[in-house]
Design an enzyme around this catalytic site. Structure first.
Site, PDB file in Angstrom:
ATOM      1  N   ASP A   1       0.866  -1.199   0.000  1.00  0.00           N
ATOM      2  CA  ASP A   1       0.000   0.000   0.000  1.00  0.00           C
ATOM      3  C   ASP A   1       0.894   1.238   0.000  1.00  0.00           C
ATOM      4  OD1 ASP A   1      -0.861   0.293   3.577  1.00  0.00           O
ATOM      5  OD2 ASP A   1       0.907  -0.562   2.621  1.00  0.00           O
TER       6      ASP A   1
ATOM      7  N   ASP B   1       6.683   1.163   2.641  1.00  0.00           N
ATOM      8  CA  ASP B   1       6.573   0.260   1.501  1.00  0.00           C
ATOM      9  C   ASP B   1       7.591   0.645   0.431  1.00  0.00           C
ATOM     10  OD1 ASP B   1       3.747   0.912   2.675  1.00  0.00           O
ATOM     11  OD2 ASP B   1       3.494  -1.068   1.806  1.00  0.00           O
TER      12      ASP B   1
ATOM     13  N   ASN C   1      -2.389   2.630   3.327  1.00  0.00           N
ATOM     14  CA  ASN C   1      -1.792   3.948   3.640  1.00  0.00           C
ATOM     15  C   ASN C   1      -2.372   5.032   2.746  1.00  0.00           C
ATOM     16  OD1 ASN C   1       0.081   3.046   5.574  1.00  0.00           O
ATOM     17  ND2 ASN C   1       1.473   2.369   3.971  1.00  0.00           N
TER      18      ASN C   1
ATOM     19  N   THR D   1       2.990  -6.180   2.378  1.00  0.00           N
ATOM     20  CA  THR D   1       3.339  -5.100   3.321  1.00  0.00           C
ATOM     21  C   THR D   1       2.167  -4.139   3.521  1.00  0.00           C
ATOM     22  OG1 THR D   1       4.262  -3.736   1.545  1.00  0.00           O
ATOM     23  CG2 THR D   1       5.789  -5.220   2.690  1.00  0.00           C
TER      24      THR D   1
ATOM     25  N   ASN E   1      -0.961  -0.127  16.907  1.00  0.00           N
ATOM     26  CA  ASN E   1      -0.667   1.256  16.474  1.00  0.00           C
ATOM     27  C   ASN E   1      -1.881   1.953  15.858  1.00  0.00           C
ATOM     28  OD1 ASN E   1      -0.767  -0.116  14.068  1.00  0.00           O
ATOM     29  ND2 ASN E   1       1.270   0.489  13.339  1.00  0.00           N
TER      30      ASN E   1
ATOM     31  N   GLU F   1      -2.717  -3.721  14.963  1.00  0.00           N
ATOM     32  CA  GLU F   1      -1.791  -3.066  14.032  1.00  0.00           C
ATOM     33  C   GLU F   1      -2.573  -2.690  12.775  1.00  0.00           C
ATOM     34  OE1 GLU F   1      -0.883  -4.801  11.088  1.00  0.00           O
ATOM     35  OE2 GLU F   1       0.204  -3.047  10.432  1.00  0.00           O
ATOM     36  N   PHE F   2      -2.120  -1.670  12.089  1.00  0.00           N
ATOM     37  CA  PHE F   2      -2.866  -1.067  10.970  1.00  0.00           C
ATOM     38  C   PHE F   2      -3.228  -2.086   9.882  1.00  0.00           C
ATOM     39  CE2 PHE F   2      -4.085   2.475   8.283  1.00  0.00           C
ATOM     40  CZ  PHE F   2      -3.781   2.057   6.999  1.00  0.00           C
ATOM     41  N   ASN F   3      -2.263  -2.811   9.324  1.00  0.00           N
ATOM     42  CA  ASN F   3      -2.530  -3.684   8.167  1.00  0.00           C
ATOM     43  C   ASN F   3      -3.604  -4.723   8.491  1.00  0.00           C
ATOM     44  OD1 ASN F   3      -0.692  -2.449   6.461  1.00  0.00           O
ATOM     45  ND2 ASN F   3       0.972  -3.860   6.970  1.00  0.00           N
TER      46      ASN F   3
ATOM     47  N   HIS G   1       9.088  -0.997   9.408  1.00  0.00           N
ATOM     48  CA  HIS G   1       8.172  -2.137   9.320  1.00  0.00           C
ATOM     49  C   HIS G   1       8.348  -2.920   8.005  1.00  0.00           C
ATOM     50  CE1 HIS G   1       6.105  -0.182  12.671  1.00  0.00           C
ATOM     51  NE2 HIS G   1       5.917   0.879  11.938  1.00  0.00           N
ATOM     52  N   ASP G   2       8.062  -2.272   6.887  1.00  0.00           N
ATOM     53  CA  ASP G   2       8.006  -2.998   5.616  1.00  0.00           C
ATOM     54  C   ASP G   2       9.377  -3.412   5.094  1.00  0.00           C
ATOM     55  OD1 ASP G   2       5.147  -1.095   4.362  1.00  0.00           O
ATOM     56  OD2 ASP G   2       5.309  -2.732   5.795  1.00  0.00           O
TER      57      ASP G   2
HETATM   58  O1  RIB Z   1       1.544  -0.858  10.875  1.00  0.00           O
HETATM   59  C1  RIB Z   1       2.558  -0.612   9.940  1.00  0.00           C
HETATM   60  C2  RIB Z   1       2.121  -1.064   8.574  1.00  0.00           C
HETATM   61  O2  RIB Z   1       0.956  -0.332   8.175  1.00  0.00           O
HETATM   62  C3  RIB Z   1       3.164  -0.775   7.486  1.00  0.00           C
HETATM   63  O3  RIB Z   1       3.032  -1.714   6.458  1.00  0.00           O
HETATM   64  C4  RIB Z   1       2.747   0.587   6.993  1.00  0.00           C
HETATM   65  O4  RIB Z   1       3.192   0.830   5.648  1.00  0.00           O
HETATM   66  C5  RIB Z   1       1.253   0.456   7.024  1.00  0.00           C
HETATM   67  O5  RIB Z   1       0.845  -0.231   5.847  1.00  0.00           O
HETATM   68 CA    CA Z   2       2.661  -0.890   4.172  1.00  0.00          CA
END
Ligand code: RIB
Ligand code: CA
Length: 311
Positions: free
Chosen positions: A8, A13, A37, A117, A152, A158-160, A231-232
């Site tokens: 994303d 990324d 994102n 990712t 987060n 976590e976001f993803n 992260h990625d």
């Molecule tokens: O939480 C971090 C993830 O979420 C990473 O992949 C960042 O790019 C977002 O996609």
């Molecule tokens: Ca990402």
């Protein structure tokens, strides 16, 4: 190794894409984009622009389907890449991201590795389209989840994973060889502003350098120091074998559909290798990989007169 990336494209990324392109022994044969994102359409434009900077525009980029929840502007900027204007990378592949993944998996049966990712929306769609996918794909590496640490996007998730909990749950339960790279480990591997100053030496690295201040600003609130979490790129480094997991138990994972929290479960069923720690710091290694790919030497100041790499 043959690799399909689903992303994303967002700032980290973009770092992961730079790392994959920096590997001579990684053949990145397709990229799918997903709403996360930024929108999947914007992520595809960002991805194609990065590939154009690297002279790698022959790599197909396909756009994922679905709805975009605009929740990461404050981290990745309005266009997903810190406001940096990238070149027009040309037309996208006419297939959906899931369609590209299924075609590549069938074409390279038993040889394709997958790295995700972003949210797992496209991977779940590909599993629905091709139930044999777990037998066709060698490994799947997913950046996502907060297994034994705070989330987060909310305290638990976590976001993803939280953007598409059902898709993540489907990926964890599909029975393929999944390695999860969660916040538990990604928050521990960072770059400082000193690392940022060293990043350069090629059009791609210069664009990555230009994106990062927005990302530093977002993380400054979280970390005492002005540092960023990788992260990625860390998930990419693990996927290609650049770094070695230390603590990586096989766990049965579920996902709370309401919060996106990753849950450790008991009982029978597919396990996921969850990377909780590494044998060594990965930030310096990943920076050096990008610099080496650009032929940037630690002794030579970068053209913009930035501090010499390695100084
Ligand atoms: O939480 C971090 C993830 O979420 C990473 O992949 C960042 O790019 C977002 O996609
Ligand atoms: Ca990402």
């Amino acid at each position: 190794m043959l690799l399909y990336l689903d992303c994303d494209t967002g700032i980290d990324d973009a770092l992961a894409i730079g790392l994959l392109l920096a590997h001579d022994d990684v053949r990145l044969i397709g990229i799918g984009t997903v709403n996360g994102n930024t929108s999947a359409v914007q992520a595809a434009a960002n991805t194609a622009g990065l590939l154009a900077l690297a002279g790698r525009s022959r790599i197909p980029v396909a756009v994922g389907v679905g709805e975009h929840r605009d929740e990461a502007r404050h981290v990745h900027g309005d266009n997903g890449v810190g406001g940096v204007v990238l070149p027009d990378g040309g037309p996208h592949d006419p297939r959906t991201a899931a369609g590209l993944l299924v075609d590549l998996a069938r074409e390279h049966a038993g040889a394709l590795h997958v790295l995700a990712t972003g949210p797992c929306t496209n991977l779940a769609a590909a599993l629905r389209a091709e139930p044999r996918l777990p037998d066709l794909v060698v490994t799947v590496t997913v950046m996502g989840g907060a297994v034994r640490v705070r989330g987060n996007i909310n305290p638990y998730a976590e976001f993803n994973v939280a953007i598409d909990p059902a898709a993540a749950a489907a990926v964890f339960a599909a029975g393929w060889a999944v390695t999860l790279v969660p916040l538990d480990v990604t928050l521990e591997h960072r770059w400082t502003t000193g690392d940022w100053q060293r990043l350069g030496g090629s059009p791609l690295n210069d664009a990555l350098h230009e994106m990062l201040p927005v990302y530093f600003d977002a993380y400054e609130a979280r970390f005492e120091e002005r540092e960023i979490a990788l992260h990625d790129p860390l998930a990419a480094a693990i996927a290609v074998g650049d770094v070695t997991p230390a603590d990586a138990p096989l766990l049965k994972l579920g996902v709370d559909p309401a919060t996106g929290q990753v849950l450790e479960e008991t009982g029978e069923g597919p396990r996921v290798r969850v990377v909780l720690s590494l044998t060594a710091p990965a930030g310096p290694l990943m920076l050096d990989r990008l610099l080496r790919a650009a032929g940037a030497s630690p002794q030579v100041a970068s053209p913009e007169g930035r501090r010499p790499a390695g100084s």
